[in-house]
Design a protein around this motif. Structure first.
Motif: not given
Length: 1604
Positions: A928-930, A1007-1011, A1020-1024
């Motif tokens: 999910l995170g990816l 709010k909905r992302l599991p820890p 992934t965002l840092f790569e972005g």
């Protein structure tokens, strides 16, 4: 008294004849004629005396007076005595002959007087005329003209004089040398001859029945001799034409022997004139008269002259009419009249001359000849009856002529023939056939049936099919009525009639294009319905139900709305039902044979041919004879035109439809054809293929492959699976590729590739739709998929020209769902190939109207379906990850269109995955995170569609996570659902909105992302952050900041320095992430030290740069902080003076106002804070204070300038394009006010003001007051509950030192009273008290606005007016007397306000002020200012309305006194004033106690209704004089006062009122009229500079005849 008055009246009008305006002249003449109607004798005497006394009066004016005399004489000839007639005759004769030179208008007018008198006093006129018509002396031109006209106007009176006149005239003819004199003699001879002929024709009514033609013969012949032998030779064309016109009627009076003697010279002489004159109508008319005269005496000379006559007349008739003048049309009518005479005399020679000319190929000759033939058929029917066969046989060549003009002439001839029985003769059938071809059927039913049926089948008659079918339906219905049970078509002996099969095929085929040819589909179906018994006896009942349904379907559509596919399917269903009802194999086989036979007829209409192929397939499907089916299929394959795409498609459809009933036979016939030598270039069994080129062979292959596809699609599913691999796919492959030296060679023909892809798609889809398709093992699946992949790879990657890609992907979509499953690498290659084949296609250039857009959309849809089909086989997170990995390079592509397509595909796959998710055990969604890290930054993509698709992806991923956590499919999470609203808002291009949305998305993700997924997401965002799309990089920063938000635990010691450093950093670095960090820092600082941060930011240079503005907006993030910041800014904005006054020049009249900087900076900062979305709660908390302060800030900055240093800055930034907003003080305040309204939830107020132009008005000195009014109205309408606190804040401005602030607040409060909201909120009393307290303000604008506000109660709280009536009336009356200025705007406002309040106050309160108000407003009726006239008159109407039924005498006096001004001001040049007069008069009507007047006012003076002022005024004056005769003197004096009005329209209306009053005054009241004063005034008006006024004055003078 009366006689002198009439004389003076005539004198005034006759003096006015010399007016230079034509309309005035016309009206004066009209007035003279009107007076003449009443006093004809006096009129004639006055005119005569005026002409005698004014010898030097110019002839145009003398002409007008003579025309008046003519009108009076013509109307009252019976009332004139001999003396008056004699005087008029002598005057007219003198005027006519006063000068020898010709002055046509003058002398003609005098001549007309003589002619008019001569209708009764012919002897007296002739006595005077003959005195001027003496032997031996040439008379005046108009003496002769008058004699000529008298002979026409009084035939019975003049003919007895003609003998003596001719005796006197004949010697003069020789002496007449001037051409004009000769012309008038010719005209006289023509008129004399015409009157003599009329006299002789009506001897039973003549006074002397003994008169004979012989009495004139000798004189007429003598005149003829001179005219023909001498004058006709003149070089003057006008004289020659006059001679010609005279010779025509004269010829009837010539002795018969003399006429016979002269014809040999006369006829050639006239014919020769055709060459000398362009306008030959007079020659032709005279020639016709001479021919009639010759025919009447049985002249033999005509036979001798006939050839030359026919040649000359035929040349005249062949002149083209269309491009010529009406004279040419008239000439041709006269020429045809000549032909009629000749046709009656010599029909044989006429036809012998005409009919050979029909064989010529010259268009004009043939058209002209046909025109003559038609004419003589109609006009000489008796003579032509025996010539019918001869005429019919001569029409053969004209029938073949293709010229449109000739066709039209032929049709006209045939129409004439039809009316005279020609078409029943032998040869008439050719005429009928011709009419059929031209779609113009004559009413000869017996000839047409059944002959017309022969025209159904031939293609050349297709254009006439609609009228042909309609005619046949009509004829068939008539025959059915005659014999209900008989067959309509009898084939005995009629071998040429079409068979039932031929008619069925033809009518069904053309019905497929139902709207062509003026609706031939409906016409064909109706004909089929009528012929049902002849088609087959069993069809009647079935067709009686089916055909009306088809016709109803056509009636419900148009050519644009009809779906051709749906219509064809309905027709095919109709055909199948027909075949089922017939159920006769022999009949069905005959029908299929006829259909195949007619196929070549439709080579030029591919759509109809395509449909006919489908009909053939349907018919063969119903046939039970396998031999017939095989035979027809073979013939179709042999004869098809494979080069035509539509024909290939039609043939394939035919085989498919046939296969639904004959699968084995269809496949066998196809295989036989595949095995033939057609694919080898050597000679084979089909000679038709001997010379085929390679390209032609490819087309044949394409068709065969397409046939297999349609066969598979239509074949019964239970039979298909057994045959699909061995018979269908195998033969498809064999057709597609050939072997050369044992090596397989595939074609490069795109059409062949497309057909294979389409056919594989159709076959695969058919397998999938089978009940055993899911378990079916397709062994050729890898081979077919590989083939489709080759097609896709072969297409150019950057363009989309053909649908091959789409068809290939559709085929793969169905193939993928079949067993066995594809290997992993094959699947990966397939996805890779398809993505490369679609993603890289370049978008269409803007402005190019290409056809690729629909194709592209279909191709993308095919790709979506394929990827979905692949995902369906692996519905796991790993399967989803594989798909996304393939899409990932395209999602990150630097090209926008590729990213948009990739995100669209991703969203579709995720939606499908979510919809079909089935969790059997709770497992983590480990990637999910990816996935979120890949999609979430795309929420800020440059393309709106990409942004929205990215949000959709995030939305689906979060619900997938909820699904893996165990939530059901129908569970809806509020936080995740917010993404839908955020997605819709991503259409805005504003970066602030985009990143605010990204922040919101990040909050929802958080709010909905599991820890356990946070780390992978952040990585992934840092790569972005390095994303080539800067927007996405910045979005990644926003999301990171949101997720990593820390509590501010460190404060810097010196806030001003920190703020300064942050601003410098922002100026050095333009990275978005730096800006985000800076905003975050400022927010943290302000949370602890808001006053210091605000003070530091206010010290920034004006205008604020974009970075400073961003920092201001960052302070609005938290409501509590935003409230504190706004409070500080309000204090700084209101604490200092708004401007300082300075003089730019020592001698300038008014000082300039220059803005002070602290309030200006605070205003700009307030705008920035309020424009931030998060500032909403803070704005709502301080809404009343913000609104009032900003409204006052706007008002006190109108016209205020920037300091000079800032003016230079403003100009510089404006020229460089850096300034996003104006720094101008008033505009800054308006912008801030708009921002507060928007943030306060009053978007509708802002939009309403924008639509009404209110914001622009607020910025200008002239419109500021109106702008405030519109703002107040909008606030009352959309923000009512907020008014109490706002009013409280504005009440305090009553004592403001700034006048403009008092004006603005008063305008705002005044407008609130027009809304009922203040009453609902119980604010009326306080608001009323506050306004009344301002009534003594030193500023007149404030006092005026107070009155407006008080009047607004009538709109907002009408039920409260009675309670406050005395106060309101007192205030308004005080306003009427405000100041010394007679045109005070306060007084105007008071009048407008009183008009609004009068209907609502107590009658008792009103009674005490009624008279005072009426007297006070009366002077305003004639004010130079339109507004005062309109307001005072409308108020006068309201006063009348208020006291209707209870009008005191003193007020009635005011009503009567205002009546004349109101009537005249109906013509006021200003429409609002005229409208006010309409209203006031309608209200005055009931108070006058005259029902008729009240009814007239109500009927004619309604708003929006056109008013005929003269008619209305006439009716009004009639009733005034009948019911109120005592008012005459008063009304006349008032009307005379307006003779000097400054408005032209009213000066013109005043004499109209006067005229109508005197017109309707009773006889006993006439002494009340001061005629001397009235005549003097009207005489003065006749010299008015405005022609319209002079016209009305003259018109009124004409009405004064009543006083004569």
């Amino acid at each position: 008294m009366s006689e002198s008055y009439v004389k003076r009246l005539f004198t005034i009008l006759l003096d006015a004849v010399t007016d230079k305006d034509p309309q005035v002249q016309e009206q004066v003449c009209g007035a003279l004629c009107a007076l003449g109607e009443s006093q004809p004798v006096e009129a004639l005497r006055a005119c005569a005396e005026h002409l005698r006394l004014h010898e030097k009066l110019a002839h145009p004016y003398r002409t007008m007076i003579l025309r008046v005399m003519e009108t009076v004489v013509s109307s009252h000839i019976g009332e004139l005595d001999e003396d008056v007639a004699r005087a008029s005759i002598l005057l007219a004769s003198s005027e006519m002959t006063r000068v020898k030179e010709l002055v046509c208008d003058w002398q003609q007018a005098a001549s007309n007087v003589l002619v008019a008198v001569g209708k009764r006093f012919i002897s007296s006129v002739m006595e005077e005329m003959l005195s001027k018509f003496q032997p031996g002396v040439l008379p005046h031109h108009f003496v002769v003209q008058t004699l000529a006209n008298l002979s026409v106007s009084n035939v019975f009176g003049m003919v007895p004089f003609l003998t003596s006149i001719l005796n006197t005239m004949l010697p003069m003819l020789s002496a007449a040398k001037p051409d004009l004199m000769r012309v008038v003699f010719c005209s006289a001879l023509q008129r004399f001859s015409e009157s003599t002929l009329e006299y002789l024709a009506n001897l039973d009514q003549a006074p002397d029945p003994t008169v004979r033609k012989d009495a004139f013969a000798t004189d007429i012949f003598s005149a003829y001799d001179i005219l023909f032998h001498h004058w006709l030779q003149s070089r003057e064309a006008k004289l020659r034409l006059a001679v010609v016109e005279a010779l025509g009627p004269m010829s009837h009076l010539l002795p018969s022997e003399k006429l016979e003697e002269q014809l040999p010279k006369l006829l050639p002489g006239l014919l020769g004139l055709y060459k000398k004159h362009a306008e030959t109508v007079h020659v032709s008319k005279s020639l016709g008269q001479i021919l009639e005269a010759a025919a009447s005496v049985g002249s033999r000379t005509l036979d001798v002259q006939l050839d030359s006559l026919l040649a000359a007349l035929h040349a005249q008739i062949c002149v083209p009419v269309e491009s010529s003048s009406p004279l040419v049309v008239s000439n041709q009518k006269e020429v045809l009249r000549c032909f009629t005479v000749l046709a009656c005399c010599s029909p044989d020679r006429l036809l012998a001359f005409l009919l050979p000319k029909l064989d010529t190929s010259n268009e004009r000759t043939r058209v002209g000849t046909l025109q003559v033939v038609r004419h003589v058929i109609n006009s000489a029917a008796a003579q032509m009856e025996v010539k019918q066969p001869f005429i019919l046989s001569s029409m053969k060549l004209p029938l073949l002529d293709t010229n449109s003009k000739v066709k039209r002439a032929v049709v006209q001839v045939i129409s004439a023939m039809a009316h005279h029985g020609y078409l029943e003769q032998p040869g008439g059938e050719a005429m009928i056939e011709y009419i059929v071809q031209q779609c113009a059927l004559p009413p000869v039913a017996e000839v047409l049936w059944p002959y017309l049926l022969e025209f159904l089948i031939p293609v050349r008659f297709t254009g006439a099919l609609t009228p042909l079918c309609r005619s046949l339906v009509h004829l068939a219905q008539k025959r059915q009525e005659a014999g209900a049970h008989a067959l309509l078509i009898q084939y005995n002996g009629n071998v040429t009639l079409p068979s039932p099969y031929a008619m069925t095929t033809r009518l069904l085929a053309v019905s497929s294009s139902p709207y062509l040819g003026d609706g031939r589909g409906a016409a064909s179906l109706r004909l089929l319905s009528v012929l049902h018994r002849d088609i087959h006896p069993m069809l009647g009942q079935r067709w009686a139900t089916a055909i009306p349904l088809l016709l109803e379907h056509l009636d419900g559509h148009t050519e644009e709305t009809l779906s051709r596919k749906e219509w064809e399917e309905k027709l095919l269903t109709f055909l199948r039902d027909t075949l089922a009802v017939v159920s006769d194999n022999t009949w069905i086989c005959q029908l299929s044979l006829e259909m195949c036979k007619q196929l070549p007829n439709y080579n030029g209409t591919p759509l109809e041919k395509n449909f006919l192929y489908k009909c053939i397939g349907t018919t063969l499907g119903a046939a039970s004879s396998k031999e017939v089916v095989r035979k027809h299929l073979q013939e179709l394959l042999e004869t098809a035109r494979y080069q035509e795409e539509s024909e290939r498609e039609g043939l394939a459809c035919c085989f498919g439809i046939c296969a639904s009933s004959h699968l084995d036979d269809t496949l066998a016939q196809l295989e036989d054809f595949v095995k033939s030598d057609v694919f080898r270039k050597s000679a084979g069994i089909f000679n038709i293929f001997k010379d085929r080129s390679e390209n032609e062979v490819e087309k044949v292959k394409s068709t065969l492959i397409l046939c297999y596809g349609h066969v598979a699609a239509r074949a019964p599913r239970e039979l298909l699976l057994a045959r699909v691999e061995s018979d269908i796919f195998r033969n498809m492959s064999q057709c597609f590729s050939t072997k050369v030296l044992g090596i397989k060679v595939e074609t490069k023909d795109p059409a062949l590739r497309l057909c294979l892809a389409q056919s594989v798609c159709m076959a695969s889809q058919a397998i999938c739709s089978s009940s055993r398709g899911s378990s079916f093992q397709l062994l050729r699946k890898p081979e077919l998929v590989a083939q489709m992949m080759e097609f896709i790879k072969a297409e150019p990657p950057d363009s989309l020209r053909t649908p091959i890609r789409k068809k290939a992907m559709l085929a793969c979509t169905y193939l993928v769902s079949l067993e066995p499953a594809l290997e992993g690498q094959v699947q990966a290659d397939l996805i890779h190939s398809c993505l490369h084949g679609v993603m890289a296609v370049l978008p269409e250039p803007e402005g190019v109207d290409g056809n690729q857009e629909p194709l592209y959309l279909d191709t993308v849809q095919a790709l979506k379906d394929l990827l979905t089909s692949l995902l369906q086989r692996n519905m796991t997170p790993q399967g989803l990850q594989v798909m996304v990995e393939h899409l990932s390079p395209w999602i990150k592509s630097p090209r926008g269109h590729e990213r948009a397509r990739a995100l669209g595909l991703s969203a579709r796959l995720l939606q499908y995955f979510l919809k079909h998710l089935h969790i059997r055990a709770l497992v983590p969604f480990h990637n999910l995170g990816l996935l979120l890290g890949l999609f979430s930054p795309r929420c800020a993509d440059l393309r709106p569609a990409t942004r929205q698709e990215a949000v959709s992806c995030v939305y689906s991923l979060l619900y997938l996570q909820l699904g893996y956590e165990g939530f059901s499919h129908d569970y809806r999470d509020d936080a995740v659902e917010r993404l839908l609203a955020l997605r819709d808002g991503l259409g805005h291009p504003e970066p602030a909105i985009l990143f605010h949305t990204c922040h919101s998305v990040a909050q929802i993700i958080g709010k909905r992302l599991p820890p356990d997924q946070l780390i992978s997401l952040l990585l992934t965002l840092f790569e972005g952050l390095g994303d080539p799309d800067k927007n996405c990089s910045r979005a990644a920063t926003v999301i990171i900041n949101c997720l990593l938000k820390e509590r501010a635990n460190v404060l810097l010691e010196k806030v001003p320095e920190i703020v300064s450093v942050l601003r410098s950093k922002l100026q050095e670095t333009h990275g978005e992430h730096v800006l985000q960090a800076a905003q975050h820092s400022v927010y943290v600082l302000a949370a602890r030290h808001h006053a210091a941060v605000v003070s530091s930011l206010l010290g920034s240079p004006l205008p604020f740069d974009s970075h400073t503005c961003s920092l201001w907006r960052a302070l609005a993030v938290e409501p509590g902080l935003a409230t504190q910041v706004l409070g500080l800014l309000l204090e700084k904005m209101s604490r200092d003076v708004p401007f300082k006054e300075s003089r730019a020049f020592l001698l300038s009249s008014a000082p300039d106002r220059v803005a002070t900087l602290p309030p200006l900076a605070a205003t700009c900062a307030l705008y920035e804070v309020a424009s931030a979305p998060a500032s909403g709660p803070a704005v709502l908390e301080l809404y009343p204070q913000l609104f009032a302060a900003l409204l006052l800030r706007v008002s006190c900055t109108v016209g205020v300038q920037l300091p000079r240093n800032l003016q230079a800055k403003e100009r510089k930034s404006a020229s460089s394009g850096l300034a996003s907003r104006s720094l101008e003080p008033c505009s800054s305040a308006v912008d801030a006010l708009q921002a507060v309204l928007l943030r306060g939830g009053n978007d509708d107020v802002v939009q309403h003001m924008e639509l009404e132009g209110g914001w622009q008005l607020l910025r200008t000195s002239a419109g500021h007051e109106e702008g405030v009014t519109r703002l107040a109205s909008a606030m009352a309408k959309f923000a009512g509950p907020r008014l109490p606190l706002m009013m409280k804040a504005l009440f305090a401005t009553q004592s403001s030192v700034y006048e403009i602030q008092r004006v603005s607040s008063t305008a705002f409060l005044a407008e609130l009273l027009s809304s009922n909201m203040v009453n609902d909120l119980m604010l009326l009393e306080s608001l009323l008290d506050n306004l009344l307290a301002r009534q003594k303000d030193m500023c007149a604008r404030v006092r005026r606005l107070v009155l407006r506000g008080l009047a607004n109660i009538a709109s907002g709280s009408p039920d409260k007016v009675r309670a406050h009536g005395p106060q309101l009336l007192t205030a308004m009356i005080g306003g009427l007397d405000d100041g010394d200025d007679p045109h005070s705007l306060v007084a105007l406002e008071a009048m407008v306000g009183l008009a609004r309040l009068l209907d609502l106050v107590e009658a008792w309160d009103l009674r005490s002020v009624l008279l005072h108000v009426a007297i006070r407003i009366r002077p305003f009726f004639d004010s130079e200012k339109m507004e005062f006239r309109s307001a005072s008159i409308r108020l006068f109407g309201h006063l009348n309305k208020a006291c209707q039924g209870d009008c005191e005498d003193v007020f009635l006096e005011q009503v009567v006194g205002g009546l004349a001004p109101l009537l005249l001001h109906l013509q006021d040049p200003q429409p609002p004033v005229a409208a006010a007069c309409r209203f006031a008069l309608r209200m005055c009507g009931p108070n006058l106690e005259c029902e008729e007047l009240a009814a007239i006012f109500q009927k004619h003076l309604q708003e929006g209704r056109g008013l005929h002022f003269g008619e209305f005024l006439n009716t009004t004056c009639k009733h005034l004089m009948h019911h109120f005769p005592d008012l005459l003197g008063r009304l006349l004096s008032t009307s005379l006062f307006y003779f000097k009005s400054s408005w032209e329209d009213i000066r013109a209306a005043a004499p109209m009122l006067t005229g109508f009053l005197v017109l309707h005054v009773e006889a006993e009241r006439r002494p009340q009229v001061d005629l001397e004063q009235l005549l003097a005034a009207l005489q003065l008006l006749l010299k008015d500079p405005a022609p319209a006024v002079r016209v009305k004055a003259a018109e009124t003078l004409g009405r004064l005849v009543k006083f004569a």
